[in-house]
Design a protein around this motif. Structure first.
Motif, short mmCIF file in Angstrom:
data_model
loop_
_atom_site.label_atom_id
_atom_site.label_comp_id
_atom_site.label_asym_id
_atom_site.label_seq_id
_atom_site.Cartn_x
_atom_site.Cartn_y
_atom_site.Cartn_z
N ALA A 22 1.03 -1.01 0.13
CA ALA A 22 0.30 -0.07 0.01
C ALA A 22 1.56 1.69 -0.07
O ALA A 22 0.40 2.30 -1.05
N ARG A 23 1.63 1.50 0.79
CA ARG A 23 2.62 2.22 0.81
C ARG A 23 3.32 3.13 0.31
O ARG A 23 4.04 3.76 -0.68
N SER A 24 3.86 1.38 -1.41
CA SER A 24 4.27 2.02 -2.66
C SER A 24 3.01 2.82 -3.30
O SER A 24 3.63 3.01 -4.48
N TYR A 25 2.52 2.74 -2.87
CA TYR A 25 0.86 3.42 -4.14
C TYR A 25 0.67 4.37 -3.72
O TYR A 25 0.25 5.37 -4.35
N LEU A 26 0.51 4.51 -2.43
CA LEU A 26 0.42 5.86 -1.84
C LEU A 26 0.81 6.59 -0.64
O LEU A 26 1.55 6.00 -0.40
N ILE A 64 -4.08 -3.42 -3.59
CA ILE A 64 -3.88 -2.24 -4.97
C ILE A 64 -4.83 -1.94 -5.05
O ILE A 64 -4.84 -0.86 -5.81
N ASN A 65 -6.07 -2.70 -5.39
CA ASN A 65 -7.29 -1.77 -5.83
C ASN A 65 -7.60 -1.32 -5.01
O ASN A 65 -8.43 0.09 -5.92
N GLU A 66 -8.06 -1.40 -4.05
CA GLU A 66 -7.38 -0.01 -2.73
C GLU A 66 -7.44 1.08 -3.60
O GLU A 66 -8.12 1.79 -2.84
N CYS A 67 -6.11 0.83 -3.14
CA CYS A 67 -5.15 1.93 -3.18
C CYS A 67 -5.08 2.45 -4.88
O CYS A 67 -5.17 4.11 -4.59
N HIS A 68 -5.31 1.82 -5.51
CA HIS A 68 -5.99 2.97 -6.73
C HIS A 68 -7.12 3.37 -6.97
O HIS A 68 -7.05 4.69 -7.04
N ASN A 69 -8.44 2.91 -5.83
CA ASN A 69 -10.05 3.79 -5.70
C ASN A 69 -9.16 4.43 -4.54
O ASN A 69 -10.06 5.45 -4.87
N ILE A 70 -8.43 4.86 -3.68
CA ILE A 70 -8.44 5.81 -3.06
C ILE A 70 -7.10 6.71 -3.26
O ILE A 70 -7.82 7.98 -3.84
N SER A 71 -6.24 6.30 -4.79
CA SER A 71 -6.06 8.06 -5.51
C SER A 71 -6.42 8.62 -6.15
O SER A 71 -6.57 9.63 -5.95
N ARG A 72 -7.65 7.82 -6.56
CA ARG A 72 -8.60 8.54 -7.79
C ARG A 72 -9.36 9.15 -6.57
O ARG A 72 -9.79 10.45 -7.37
N ARG A 73 -10.00 9.08 -5.72
CA ARG A 73 -10.43 9.90 -4.49
C ARG A 73 -10.26 11.01 -4.32
O ARG A 73 -10.20 12.56 -4.11
#
Length: 158
Positions: A22-26, A64-73
């Motif tokens: 998660a940290r690698s995405y957010l 990873i999918n949740e990280c993408h969702n948070i990034s989009r928001r």
């Protein structure tokens, strides 16, 4: 089917991995915690439909999918002020490596993180990222090459 005890044991064994992914995405730990918590909630609800053999890859993909969702928001919200890293971060001995990893594009950084830092085999990395294994190998090669160039530039600047 994954039973309750197996789910709990696997999640406890993977907890650090899930947060690192998660940290690698957010950018923030709070967002990482949100992503992991939401992923675990979704995984818990669907635990009876998953194959225990692929549980780790399956759960990592949900994170990873949740990280993408948070990034989009997050992209929809304009920040009031940018937060700067603390001055003591420059004393971090792995700081240059961390900065170089962060500078890599996501499509190169993620396979590198999953394979080398988290120890997933290539087949699992391919399954998690929904890519052919050859593409994962190619991205790992490109990531290593880019990382080497960045670290050499960093060394020359010193």
């Amino acid at each position: 089917m994954v039973d309750e005890q197996t789910f709990i044991a696997e999640v406890q064994a993977m907890e650090r991995t899930l947060y690192r992914v998660a940290r690698s995405y957010l950018p923030g730990w709070e967002q990482c915690a949100d992503a992991v918590q939401e992923a675990l909630s979704k995984a818990w609800a669907k635990r009876s439909t998953t194959n225990p053999e692929y549980f780790r890859a399956w759960l990592t993909r949900i994170v990873i999918n949740e990280c993408h969702n948070i990034s989009r928001r997050r992209k929809r919200v304009l920040p009031a002020a940018e937060v700067h890293p603390p001055a003591c971060a420059s004393m971090d001995p792995v700081g240059p490596l961390r900065e170089c990893l962060t500078a890599l594009p996501e499509k190169l950084r993620t396979p590198l993180l999953l394979h080398y830092l988290e120890g997933f085999p290539l087949t699992d990395v391919a399954r998690i990222l929904r890519l052919p294994e050859g593409t994962v190998k190619s991205r790992l090669f490109s990531a290593r090459k880019a990382l080497k160039l960045q670290l050499e530039e960093e060394e020359n600047d010193l």
